[in-house]
Write an enzyme that holds these catalytic residues in place. Structure first.
Site, PDB file in Angstrom:
ATOM      1  N   ASP A  78       2.863  -3.854  -7.087  1.00 33.89           N
ATOM      2  CA  ASP A  78       1.747  -3.262  -6.345  1.00 33.89           C
ATOM      3  C   ASP A  78       2.121  -1.929  -5.712  1.00 33.89           C
ATOM      4  OD1 ASP A  78       0.032  -5.311  -6.995  1.00 33.89           O
ATOM      5  OD2 ASP A  78       0.456  -6.468  -5.180  1.00 33.89           O
ATOM      6  N   ASN A 137      -4.768   0.785   0.404  1.00 35.06           N
ATOM      7  CA  ASN A 137      -4.700  -0.514   1.064  1.00 35.06           C
ATOM      8  C   ASN A 137      -5.149  -0.456   2.515  1.00 35.06           C
ATOM      9  OD1 ASN A 137      -3.915  -1.999  -1.120  1.00 35.06           O
ATOM     10  ND2 ASN A 137      -1.820  -2.372  -0.435  1.00 35.06           N
ATOM     11  N   ASP A 183       1.392  -4.436  19.231  1.00 33.98           N
ATOM     12  CA  ASP A 183       2.423  -3.868  18.372  1.00 33.98           C
ATOM     13  C   ASP A 183       1.822  -2.817  17.457  1.00 33.98           C
ATOM     14  OD1 ASP A 183       4.428  -5.373  19.449  1.00 33.98           O
ATOM     15  OD2 ASP A 183       4.669  -6.719  17.746  1.00 33.98           O
ATOM     16  N   THR A 232      -5.969  -8.341   1.256  1.00 38.25           N
ATOM     17  CA  THR A 232      -5.071  -9.471   0.999  1.00 38.25           C
ATOM     18  C   THR A 232      -3.606  -9.085   1.186  1.00 38.25           C
ATOM     19  OG1 THR A 232      -5.021  -8.944  -1.357  1.00 38.25           O
ATOM     20  CG2 THR A 232      -6.694 -10.521  -0.630  1.00 38.25           C
ATOM     21  N   TYR A 273      -1.191  -6.403   3.933  1.00 33.91           N
ATOM     22  CA  TYR A 273      -0.741  -6.417   5.334  1.00 33.91           C
ATOM     23  C   TYR A 273      -1.823  -6.998   6.241  1.00 33.91           C
ATOM     24  CZ  TYR A 273       1.725  -4.496   9.449  1.00 33.91           C
ATOM     25  OH  TYR A 273       2.397  -4.329  10.624  1.00 33.91           O
TER      26      TYR A 273
END
Length: 255
Positions: free
Chosen positions: A44, A114, A144, A155, A157
């Site tokens: 990916d 992404n 964070d 789908t 991170y």
């Protein structure tokens, strides 16, 4: 669709380079600058690199998995490649555009297939203010980090940060916090893809933050704007039995 010229590109891994050598022996091929379709061999991450590399050409990309997860890739098979390409189904994706301003006054832009993520750089939590289309929606988020994900990236991170999986045709992006401390109960939001999201970094000197668009990182940001880029169309090709829409749907039922 039918393609008369194919180019092969590969990641640097042993599995990918070996596959490249075999396919180049089996099939006529041209350089990527001349091809009507590009076959990407890797995982990916390499698919994302390939999409960025050839986005100006707007040439379709057909991936074959020579990596690990391979969510954006088709299964690897050396047989009947031309037939697979001819019957492949296209998916057109519009990336996110990130504009990040840094503490020294610099301005950086990058595209993300992404997600765009903001992450703390030190041991101290980040403090962020979030505006959506000019309106403050969250005055202070202590965390964070936080990310905006496309459906194609939901789908990745986003999912590991407990964000929702988004169908491709939903017309929305996911805004997902990463280890939010305050407000504790905020779990994120679903935003229309037309939304313009502005992140203001509070106490940036004390709590430095970096911004990442796919694999492009900008450190010490003070303000980050994210919106979808409707002018950039990226086309992926998938085997009909393993199309991206089906993969995203199936992920929601994984044990």
């Amino acid at each position: 669709m039918s393609f008369s010229s194919i180019a092969f590109v590969a990641a640097e891994s042993e599995a990918a380079t070996a596959a490249l050598a075999r396919l180049c022996r089996l099939y006529p091929h041209v350089s990527p600058d001349e091809a009507e379709v590009i076959v990407a061999l890797g995982g990916d991450g390499f698919m994302l690199e390939t999409l960025h590399r050839f986005r100006v050409r707007r040439v379709p990309i057909y991936g074959m998995n020579r990596g690990s997860v391979g969510f954006l890739m088709n299964s690897y098979n050396e047989a009947n490649l031309q037939q697979r390409l001819d019957r492949a189904q296209p998916v057109v994706l519009n990336p996110l555009k990130m504009r990040a301003r840094t503490a020294d006054g610099g301005l950086s832009e990058a595209l993300a297939m992404n997600e765009v993520s903001l992450l703390r750089q030190t041991r101290q939590a980040a403090k962020l203010r979030i505006r959506v289309d000019g309106k403050v929606r969250l005055d202070e988020l202590v965390c964070d980090g936080v990310l905006i994900s496309t459906p194609a990236g939901s789908t990745a991170y986003n999912l590991s940060a407990h964000g929702p999986i988004l169908p491709l045709g939903a017309g929305i992006n996911a805004l997902t916090p990463i280890s939010a401390f305050r407000p504790r109960r905020w779990r994120g939001a679903l935003l229309p893809q037309s939304a313009r999201v502005l992140f203001e970094i509070l106490e940036a000197d004390k709590r430095p933050v970096s911004a990442v668009a796919d694999y492009t990182e900008v450190r010490d940001v003070v303000e980050v704007e994210v919106r979808q880029d409707p002018d950039t169309d990226l086309e992926l090709l998938f085997d009909p039995e393993h199309n991206l829409e089906e993969r995203i749907l199936a992920e929601q039922f994984m044990p």
